[in-house]
Design a protein around this motif. Sequence first.
Motif, mmCIF file in Angstrom:
data_model
loop_
_atom_site.group_PDB
_atom_site.id
_atom_site.type_symbol
_atom_site.label_atom_id
_atom_site.label_comp_id
_atom_site.label_asym_id
_atom_site.label_seq_id
_atom_site.Cartn_x
_atom_site.Cartn_y
_atom_site.Cartn_z
ATOM 1 N N GLY A 174 -76.793 -41.037 -28.523
ATOM 2 C CA GLY A 174 -75.788 -42.006 -28.958
ATOM 3 C C GLY A 174 -74.673 -42.292 -27.989
ATOM 4 N N TRP A 175 -74.697 -41.676 -26.805
ATOM 5 C CA TRP A 175 -73.566 -41.837 -25.883
ATOM 6 C C TRP A 175 -73.448 -43.252 -25.315
ATOM 7 C CZ3 TRP A 175 -69.575 -38.679 -24.936
ATOM 8 C CH2 TRP A 175 -69.674 -37.347 -25.343
ATOM 9 N N ILE A 176 -74.543 -43.806 -24.838
ATOM 10 C CA ILE A 176 -74.469 -45.126 -24.198
ATOM 11 C C ILE A 176 -74.028 -46.184 -25.202
ATOM 12 C CG2 ILE A 176 -75.786 -46.950 -23.051
ATOM 13 C CD1 ILE A 176 -77.543 -44.810 -21.830
ATOM 14 N N ALA A 177 -74.656 -46.207 -26.380
ATOM 15 C CA ALA A 177 -74.316 -47.209 -27.387
ATOM 16 C C ALA A 177 -72.866 -47.072 -27.842
ATOM 17 C CB ALA A 177 -75.255 -47.080 -28.586
ATOM 18 N N THR A 178 -72.424 -45.828 -28.083
ATOM 19 C CA THR A 178 -71.075 -45.601 -28.601
ATOM 20 C C THR A 178 -70.001 -45.958 -27.585
ATOM 21 O OG1 THR A 178 -71.856 -43.850 -30.080
ATOM 22 C CG2 THR A 178 -69.504 -43.895 -29.579
ATOM 23 N N ILE A 179 -70.104 -45.393 -26.377
ATOM 24 C CA ILE A 179 -69.059 -45.633 -25.375
ATOM 25 C C ILE A 179 -69.143 -47.058 -24.837
ATOM 26 C CG2 ILE A 179 -68.013 -44.818 -23.239
ATOM 27 C CD1 ILE A 179 -67.937 -42.872 -25.621
ATOM 28 N N GLY A 180 -70.366 -47.538 -24.598
ATOM 29 C CA GLY A 180 -70.516 -48.920 -24.139
ATOM 30 C C GLY A 180 -70.034 -49.903 -25.184
ATOM 31 N N GLY A 181 -70.350 -49.630 -26.460
ATOM 32 C CA GLY A 181 -69.914 -50.497 -27.542
ATOM 33 C C GLY A 181 -68.406 -50.513 -27.703
ATOM 34 N N LEU A 182 -67.783 -49.337 -27.599
ATOM 35 C CA LEU A 182 -66.319 -49.260 -27.679
ATOM 36 C C LEU A 182 -65.670 -50.051 -26.546
ATOM 37 C CD1 LEU A 182 -65.516 -45.537 -28.613
ATOM 38 C CD2 LEU A 182 -64.723 -47.576 -29.830
ATOM 39 N N ALA A 183 -66.178 -49.851 -25.328
ATOM 40 C CA ALA A 183 -65.595 -50.519 -24.161
ATOM 41 C C ALA A 183 -65.793 -52.026 -24.215
ATOM 42 C CB ALA A 183 -66.213 -49.967 -22.882
ATOM 43 N N GLY A 184 -66.900 -52.471 -24.825
ATOM 44 C CA GLY A 184 -67.201 -53.906 -24.877
ATOM 45 C C GLY A 184 -66.748 -54.588 -26.150
ATOM 46 N N GLY A 185 -66.054 -53.872 -27.008
ATOM 47 C CA GLY A 185 -65.513 -54.492 -28.218
ATOM 48 C C GLY A 185 -66.552 -54.841 -29.261
ATOM 49 N N ALA A 186 -67.596 -54.013 -29.385
ATOM 50 C CA ALA A 186 -68.621 -54.264 -30.406
ATOM 51 C C ALA A 186 -68.005 -54.193 -31.800
ATOM 52 C CB ALA A 186 -69.745 -53.243 -30.278
ATOM 53 N N ASP A 187 -68.521 -55.013 -32.697
ATOM 54 C CA ASP A 187 -68.003 -55.043 -34.064
ATOM 55 C C ASP A 187 -68.672 -54.003 -34.955
ATOM 56 O OD1 ASP A 187 -66.238 -57.334 -33.647
ATOM 57 O OD2 ASP A 187 -68.114 -58.437 -33.358
ATOM 58 N N TYR A 188 -69.828 -53.496 -34.514
ATOM 59 C CA TYR A 188 -70.474 -52.407 -35.224
ATOM 60 C C TYR A 188 -71.449 -51.734 -34.261
ATOM 61 C CZ TYR A 188 -71.847 -49.766 -39.371
ATOM 62 O OH TYR A 188 -72.041 -48.756 -40.288
ATOM 63 N N ILE A 189 -71.538 -50.394 -34.346
ATOM 64 C CA ILE A 189 -72.400 -49.624 -33.457
ATOM 65 C C ILE A 189 -73.326 -48.761 -34.302
ATOM 66 C CG2 ILE A 189 -72.472 -47.869 -31.640
ATOM 67 C CD1 ILE A 189 -69.596 -48.819 -30.882
ATOM 68 N N ILE A 190 -74.619 -48.889 -34.043
ATOM 69 C CA ILE A 190 -75.619 -48.140 -34.801
ATOM 70 C C ILE A 190 -76.370 -47.207 -33.855
ATOM 71 C CG2 ILE A 190 -77.736 -48.337 -36.176
ATOM 72 C CD1 ILE A 190 -76.744 -51.086 -37.100
#
Length: 336
Positions: free
Chosen positions: A172-188
């Motif tokens: 889950g590291w890439i999705a979580t940190i990448g999503g946070l940095a890119g302003g994702a509205d939801y991360i699964i």
Amino acid sequence: MKRIGILCVGNDSPGINAAIRSAVVKSLDLNIEIIGIKDGFNGLLNDELDVLLRPNVSNILHQGGTILGTSLFIPEGEKLKKVKEKFEQYGLTSLILLGGRLAAKAALNLMKENIPSIIIPATIDNDLSFTDFSIGFFTAVEQVKKALDILHSTAEAHHRVMIVETMGKPSGWIATIGGLAGGADYIITSVENFDLKKVIEIIKKRYEGKKRFSLIVVESGVPIPENIKEECGCTTTNNSAEIIGKYIEKNLKDELGIEWRYTNLGYLQRGGSPTAMDRIIATQMAAHSIEMVKSGKNYHAVGVKGFSITEIPYSETIINYRPVDYYLKELTKLFY
């Protein structure tokens, strides 16, 4: 004179060349000969080795991939005994393995045959239990962030839901940190059970307000409940991100006219020039591994805790997965 063999095991990751460069420069400084082994253990078995000198590693710091090549092959049984024969034939005193969990498994196999080695963690997944960060992770996260920045504008223009699939299962590291940095509205991710009904509520709330678009980051291969698959009419040929997109469309298209689009970042996360952090930790860990060989220390994994270098003795735990930090995963919920 000590003679070290350096090779890559498993998938490539940006920053490996920086580690190779650092290992060569440090080895020459300490009067140690370093041998580059091509294409992982296959190169050792096939006698594809070269002495590495400064000209061999000049101008590779910024290059992605690996000048040595790599392989997913891990020696076992008779192949492992053959590796030991080659190790002795070439007068090697230690092997440096650049890689992730496959490299860790290989190191444990080597230890059973009394073949000295040191692991330098190199995997974009950042899922090794013995280190805070591994070579390539920061570059992969940067690619996810860039992709989300780009997709943001087209998602907003067409009022669409963008599903962005990343690598990194199941940590889950890439999705979580990448999503946070890119302003994702939801991360699964695979780290926790997710509720698609909650995803629908969040998207619906955004569309009913002024934010008529959404960016959803999905880790590749997240498990989807069977009832969701049946509801969407999906089969085994549909990947997880596509199923989630179909579920969103089924529940929101008639009511709000929402369309979705899917982007799989795939190997874009592995390629490209390594970021500054990947270059720095690669340089630090590789130089330290050479110092360890010089002092006669083997059967250890090198890692980083913050900016400090760590040494972890081999045990079965070095192949354990390390899921994304709970606090970081919880932090994403603040923005839902």
